[in-house]
Design a protein around this motif. Structure first.
Motif, PDB file in Angstrom:
ATOM      1  N   GLY A   1      -3.977   4.183   1.651  1.00 10.39           N
ATOM      2  CA  GLY A   1      -3.508   3.759   2.969  1.00 10.39           C
ATOM      3  C   GLY A   1      -4.036   4.588   4.119  1.00 10.39           C
ATOM      4  O   GLY A   1      -4.110   4.110   5.250  1.00 10.39           O
TER       5      GLY A   1
ATOM      6  N   PHE B   1       0.863  -1.183   0.000  1.00  6.81           N
ATOM      7  CA  PHE B   1       0.000   0.000   0.000  1.00  6.81           C
ATOM      8  C   PHE B   1       0.899   1.232   0.000  1.00  6.81           C
ATOM      9  O   PHE B   1       2.111   1.148   0.226  1.00  6.81           O
ATOM     10  CB  PHE B   1      -0.918   0.033   1.233  1.00  6.81           C
ATOM     11  CG  PHE B   1      -0.162   0.074   2.539  1.00  6.81           C
ATOM     12  CD1 PHE B   1       0.240   1.277   3.089  1.00  6.81           C
ATOM     13  CD2 PHE B   1       0.182  -1.100   3.190  1.00  6.81           C
ATOM     14  CE1 PHE B   1       0.965   1.315   4.274  1.00  6.81           C
ATOM     15  CE2 PHE B   1       0.912  -1.081   4.371  1.00  6.81           C
ATOM     16  CZ  PHE B   1       1.297   0.134   4.915  1.00  6.81           C
TER      17      PHE B   1
ATOM     18  N   SER C   1      -9.745  -1.028   4.732  1.00  8.25           N
ATOM     19  CA  SER C   1      -9.199  -0.867   6.087  1.00  8.25           C
ATOM     20  C   SER C   1     -10.296  -0.848   7.138  1.00  8.25           C
ATOM     21  O   SER C   1     -10.047  -1.151   8.306  1.00  8.25           O
ATOM     22  CB  SER C   1      -8.395   0.439   6.162  1.00  8.25           C
ATOM     23  OG  SER C   1      -7.318   0.412   5.260  1.00  8.25           O
TER      24      SER C   1
ATOM     25  N   PHE D   1      -5.837  -1.652   1.340  1.00  5.50           N
ATOM     26  CA  PHE D   1      -4.479  -2.120   1.042  1.00  5.50           C
ATOM     27  C   PHE D   1      -4.563  -3.380   0.209  1.00  5.50           C
ATOM     28  O   PHE D   1      -5.626  -4.020   0.104  1.00  5.50           O
ATOM     29  CB  PHE D   1      -3.686  -2.372   2.330  1.00  5.50           C
ATOM     30  CG  PHE D   1      -4.391  -3.282   3.316  1.00  5.50           C
ATOM     31  CD1 PHE D   1      -4.188  -4.652   3.291  1.00  5.50           C
ATOM     32  CD2 PHE D   1      -5.251  -2.756   4.275  1.00  5.50           C
ATOM     33  CE1 PHE D   1      -4.835  -5.490   4.185  1.00  5.50           C
ATOM     34  CE2 PHE D   1      -5.904  -3.582   5.177  1.00  5.50           C
ATOM     35  CZ  PHE D   1      -5.694  -4.955   5.138  1.00  5.50           C
TER      36      PHE D   1
ATOM     37  N   MET E   1      -0.038   6.168   3.688  1.00  2.90           N
ATOM     38  CA  MET E   1      -0.806   5.908   4.906  1.00  2.90           C
ATOM     39  C   MET E   1      -0.826   7.105   5.847  1.00  2.90           C
ATOM     40  O   MET E   1      -1.859   7.474   6.382  1.00  2.90           O
ATOM     41  CB  MET E   1      -0.251   4.685   5.642  1.00  2.90           C
ATOM     42  CG  MET E   1      -1.104   4.298   6.848  1.00  2.90           C
ATOM     43  SD  MET E   1      -0.708   2.679   7.479  1.00  2.90           S
ATOM     44  CE  MET E   1       0.820   3.007   8.356  1.00  2.90           C
TER      45      MET E   1
ATOM     46  N   THR F   1      -6.044   1.553   8.838  1.00  6.22           N
ATOM     47  CA  THR F   1      -5.137   0.672   8.100  1.00  6.22           C
ATOM     48  C   THR F   1      -4.136   0.026   9.039  1.00  6.22           C
ATOM     49  O   THR F   1      -3.914  -1.195   8.998  1.00  6.22           O
ATOM     50  CB  THR F   1      -4.407   1.455   6.993  1.00  6.22           C
ATOM     51  OG1 THR F   1      -5.372   2.025   6.107  1.00  6.22           O
ATOM     52  CG2 THR F   1      -3.470   0.554   6.208  1.00  6.22           C
TER      53      THR F   1
ATOM     54  N   TYR G   1     -10.425   3.712   1.849  1.00 11.45           N
ATOM     55  CA  TYR G   1      -9.138   3.323   2.437  1.00 11.45           C
ATOM     56  C   TYR G   1      -8.982   1.810   2.366  1.00 11.45           C
ATOM     57  O   TYR G   1      -9.919   1.055   2.629  1.00 11.45           O
ATOM     58  CB  TYR G   1      -9.055   3.799   3.888  1.00 11.45           C
ATOM     59  CG  TYR G   1      -9.199   5.291   4.012  1.00 11.45           C
ATOM     60  CD1 TYR G   1      -8.209   6.140   3.523  1.00 11.45           C
ATOM     61  CD2 TYR G   1     -10.340   5.865   4.578  1.00 11.45           C
ATOM     62  CE1 TYR G   1      -8.331   7.512   3.609  1.00 11.45           C
ATOM     63  CE2 TYR G   1     -10.474   7.244   4.663  1.00 11.45           C
ATOM     64  CZ  TYR G   1      -9.478   8.059   4.172  1.00 11.45           C
ATOM     65  OH  TYR G   1      -9.611   9.418   4.249  1.00 11.45           O
TER      66      TYR G   1
END
Length: 530
Positions: free
Chosen positions: A455, A210, A497, A479, A213, A234, A477
């Motif tokens: 992320g 990913f 996430s 990954f 973040m 995340t 959001y």
């Protein structure tokens, strides 16, 4: 909340200098009426802050006047950690050899105060002590403000130890140590990691990937450049799932410190449960590297004056020169070629030669899964701003690199930078080379491009109409996760996430002969001689 103020440095240039305009940026802050809406009437409020060890005493300051006109009213007594110099925030990374693991951490001990090392070994065996090298950087290492001015904080000392001759797949325990001048020791708690598989080893191998973040505060406080609302979701999903993957690739835009150096401590603290257990591999993003007139390919102020120095010092990665943020990483059935989108990658450049060498030198019968990655989308993205430019990519990206991806039959290219998720069909020269959507098999006719930039930072919009090559788009959001079951079967999953559930996936199944097969612009030369 922060450390003591000092003489105000000049802050008259460009960069991410944000309100409030005071001498030394607080680490974080809350409004007094956060817990009591009647604060203006009663003058009473209770605010709670979570502190992490940042090698110094803390004090709390009360300001009036809001962000626009801050005036210092009072400062509390300072509070201290029992040992502010203690070793903290371990972060694992692959070394330059498959049987090597590196451990990097932060402390307040310079080499004239204590000798850093790692004590490690098999859980029931004898323990080995391996020395660590020590690096740091100072205000003069920064290229501009706020990193050189209001955002500067001393980063402490960064130690890296190289654990060698590891047995593949074995679990090792380790702890960080410092031997003081008086002969006593300061220890971290004990951690563990699993050694890498031998390149080509046929076993289950799982990879998280990913970008973008960022970091956030669990106490609900505010900070500068506070635009990473999905960061903790995340992080927490990855912590929750820690037993179900083997290595992480965070492909650029890490804390979004943007020149406020204290946020690097906060980021390494946020991910330490992950980075102390599995290798946490990083790539360079615009918010780590870019600064005008410093050699970055994009002449923007996005790093807040950091010009790559904190990222390249706080984290180890197996590059020949850590100021040139490109490297290869072998992990079992995978070869990763990690590019640096913030330095020139066009044909004829130093990096282009690295990319071709990385792609060309992997033995696909043993390491069948070839992955390219860079921070910015050098392939395809239907992000709104790329659509407005008319490029649907980072300009010059695929024009420069697609013949390498095609020639060496790259399976998947991953990008961040755009804060959403998007999956592209197997593609070459703007043409989908396969009508399948989820289960790819046989000859490698083109590379699948995937944007995994959701992320945690503020989300990016797509163009209203998806291009014909865009298979799945999600403005949320999340990954990516790669699972190699063996030499012939690879699974990719996109997880949100918020709940950790799979929302998009595809598989690749094929044999070695399918990698060798001749495809458009991907043929080995032949002779008529017999």
């Amino acid at each position: 909340m922060g450390w003591g103020s000092s003489t105000c440095p000049y802050t008259g240039g460009v960069g991410w200098v944000e309100e409030p305009y005071i001498c030394t940026a607080p680490i974080k802050y809350k409004y007094a009426n956060d817990s009591n809406p009647e604060y203006k009437k009663t003058g009473k409020a209770i605010l709670k802050f979570q502190l992490i060890n940042q090698r110094a005493d803390f004090s709390f300051a009360l300001f009036s006047g809001g962000l626009s006109d801050p005036r210092l009213v009072a400062v509390s007594n300072s509070i201290s950690f029992a040992n502010p110099k203690a070793p903290v925030y371990p972060r694992l990374a692959l070394g330059k050899s498959w049987d090597e693991m590196t451990i990097t951490w932060t402390s307040g001990y310079d080499i004239n105060e204590a000798v850093p090392f790692v004590e490690w070994g098999l859980p029931e065996g004898s323990q080995t002590r391996s020395p660590a090298g020590t690096l740091t950087f100072n205000r003069n290492s920064m290229c501009g403000e706020p990193a050189r001015t209001v955002g500067w904080r001393d980063p402490g000392f960064i130690h890296t130890s190289f654990l060698k001759d590891l047995w593949p797949n074995f679990r090792y325990t380790y702890r960080l140590g410092h031997k003081l001048a008086d002969g006593s020791y300061v220890w971290s708690k004990k951690y563990s990691f699993k050694a890498s598989p031998y390149p080509g080893q046929n076993s289950l191998q799982r990879v998280i990937i990913f970008g973008d973040m960022g970091k956030a505060e669990r106490d609900g406080s505010n900070e500068y450049a506070n635009y990473q609302p999905g960061s903790l979701n995340t992080t927490d999903q990855l912590i929750k799932d820690l037993n179900n993957y083997d290595i992480v690739f965070h492909i650029g835009d890490m804390p979004y410190a943007n020149g406020y150096i204290s946020q690097w401590d906060q980021f390494t603290a946020q991910v330490q449960i992950i980075s102390s257990t599995v290798p946490y591999m990083i790539a360079s993003g615009n918010h780590e590297r870019d600064w005008p007139n410093t050699g970055s390919f994009y002449d923007t102020p996005d790093s807040g004056g950091e010009c790559g120095v904190p990222a390249e010092t706080m984290y180890y990665f197996p590059a020949e020169n850590r100021a040139k943020f490109w490297y290869k990483a072998d992990y079992g059935l995978f070869r990763f070629c990690i590019a640096d989108s913030e330095h020139d990658w066009r044909e004829g450049s130093e990096q282009y030669k690295f990319i071709e060498h990385c792609l060309a030198t992997v033995d696909r019968k043993h390491q069948p899964w070839l992955i390219f990655s860079a921070h910015r989308p050098l392939g395809y993205s239907s992000n709104l701003w790329y659509g407005m430019e008319g490029s649907f990519e980072e300009p010059m990206g695929r024009e420069s690199l697609q013949k390498l991806w095609q020639k060496y039959k790259v399976d998947i290219a991953f990008y961040g930078h755009v804060h959403n998720y998007e999956r592209i069909c197997p593609i070459y020269q703007n043409q989908c080379v396969n009508s399948e959507k989820h289960h790819y098999s046989g000859t490698v006719n083109g590379t699948i491009h995937v944007v995994v930039g959701g992320g945690g930072s503020h989300l990016s919009d797509f163009t209203s109409a998806p291009p014909i090559w865009s298979i799945y788009r999600d403005r949320d959001y999340g990954f990516g996760k790669l699972t190699a079951f063996n030499h012939s079967y690879l699974l990719f999953e996109y997880k949100k996430s918020s709940d950790g559930k799979v929302y998009d996936s595809f598989t690749i199944s094929r044999d070695y002969k399918d990698v060798l097969a001749c495809v458009h612009d991907g043929c080995e030369k032949t002779t008529l001689a017999t």
